[in-house]
Design a protein around this motif. Structure first.
Motif, PDB file in Angstrom:
ATOM      1  N   CYS A   1       1.128  -2.240 -10.480  1.00  0.00           N
ATOM      2  CA  CYS A   1       1.038  -0.811 -10.146  1.00  0.00           C
ATOM      3  C   CYS A   1       0.291  -0.607  -8.826  1.00  0.00           C
ATOM      4  CB  CYS A   1       0.351  -0.048 -11.275  1.00  0.00           C
ATOM      5  SG  CYS A   1       1.347   0.037 -12.770  1.00  0.00           S
ATOM      6  N   ARG A   2      -0.781  -1.340  -8.629  1.00  0.00           N
ATOM      7  CA  ARG A   2      -1.549  -1.231  -7.393  1.00  0.00           C
ATOM      8  C   ARG A   2      -0.686  -1.594  -6.189  1.00  0.00           C
ATOM      9  NH1 ARG A   2      -3.603  -5.016  -4.564  1.00  0.00           N
ATOM     10  NH2 ARG A   2      -3.511  -6.562  -6.233  1.00  0.00           N
ATOM     11  N   VAL A   3       0.053  -2.691  -6.289  1.00  0.00           N
ATOM     12  CA  VAL A   3       0.865  -3.155  -5.162  1.00  0.00           C
ATOM     13  C   VAL A   3       2.043  -2.210  -4.911  1.00  0.00           C
ATOM     14  CG1 VAL A   3       2.359  -5.023  -4.345  1.00  0.00           C
ATOM     15  CG2 VAL A   3       0.167  -5.551  -5.391  1.00  0.00           C
ATOM     16  N   VAL A   4       2.665  -1.708  -5.966  1.00  0.00           N
ATOM     17  CA  VAL A   4       3.786  -0.770  -5.786  1.00  0.00           C
ATOM     18  C   VAL A   4       3.302   0.483  -5.065  1.00  0.00           C
ATOM     19  CG1 VAL A   4       5.341   0.792  -7.030  1.00  0.00           C
ATOM     20  CG2 VAL A   4       5.259  -1.611  -7.636  1.00  0.00           C
ATOM     21  N   ILE A   5       2.133   0.967  -5.418  1.00  0.00           N
ATOM     22  CA  ILE A   5       1.573   2.144  -4.744  1.00  0.00           C
ATOM     23  C   ILE A   5       1.284   1.823  -3.278  1.00  0.00           C
ATOM     24  CG2 ILE A   5      -0.454   3.643  -4.630  1.00  0.00           C
ATOM     25  CD1 ILE A   5      -0.449   3.529  -7.741  1.00  0.00           C
ATOM     26  N   GLU A   6       0.724   0.632  -3.017  1.00  0.00           N
ATOM     27  CA  GLU A   6       0.429   0.247  -1.634  1.00  0.00           C
ATOM     28  C   GLU A   6       1.700   0.098  -0.801  1.00  0.00           C
ATOM     29  OE1 GLU A   6      -1.938  -3.313  -1.719  1.00  0.00           O
ATOM     30  OE2 GLU A   6      -3.621  -2.298  -2.697  1.00  0.00           O
TER      31      GLU A   6
END
Length: 182
Positions: A163-168
């Motif tokens: 989730c963190r990487v998709v948002i980034e």
């Protein structure tokens, strides 16, 4: 006083000395000195985790999980066709591949690694499949263990990183704040 462990005896003896020297220190300095002594006493003791069951490490065949996913969805003649893939993951196969590659290229967590014994770790495919299953169906992390060969704590950590990487990666372009029309 002889019944106490040596660290507590030392603490009590130092407390008595502190009481004698208390008139030399103001209240804040005395509190700090007492706190530091307690921290030192606590940190010098051996800590054992006896309040819970010991951690059980289950051997998992990680390459088998990767190969199973690959043969079911990502070979020229897969077990599940495009329509079934779309039903299971709520997206088309090319979009899934694009997300997986973007996540893998952005963060080293999703790259395939080997542990200290030389055993292969989870692949980016396994990590993305587990995250997508949890997101698409809201299943608990331990429900995907049999198919993906991933533990529940690892699945939760993977979901968090995913989730963190998709948002980034996609946040600027695709994620927006809701408006009145939504």
């Amino acid at each position: 006083m002889d019944n106490y462990p040596s660290s507590l005896r030392r603490f009590f003896m130092m407390e008595e000395e502190d009481d004698d020297m208390h008139f030399l220190l103001d209240d804040d300095e005395a509190e700090v000195a007492t706190y530091n002594l307690l921290v030192e006493t606590e940190s010098s003791r051996l800590h054992c985790r006896s309040d819970g069951p010991p951690k059980v490490i289950r051997p998992r065949d990680l390459p088998f999980g990767h190969n199973k996913i690959k043969s079911d969805y990502f070979v020229p003649n897969p077990v599940y066709n495009d329509k079934q893939f779309h039903q299971r993951f709520r997206m088309r196969r090319p979009l899934f591949k694009r997300i997986k590659e973007a996540v893998k290229n952005h963060d080293d967590y999703f790259k395939n690694k080997y542990d200290a014994t030389g055993k292969e770790g989870l692949s980016a495919l396994q990590k993305c499949i587990s995250s997508m299953c949890i997101l698409a169906y809201g299943v608990p992390a331990d429900a995907i263990d049999k198919y993906v060969c991933i533990g529940d704590s690892t699945a939760r950590q993977t979901l968090h990183n995913f989730c963190r990487v998709v948002i980034e990666v996609f946040g600027e372009q695709y994620l927006r704040a809701p408006n009145e029309a939504v």
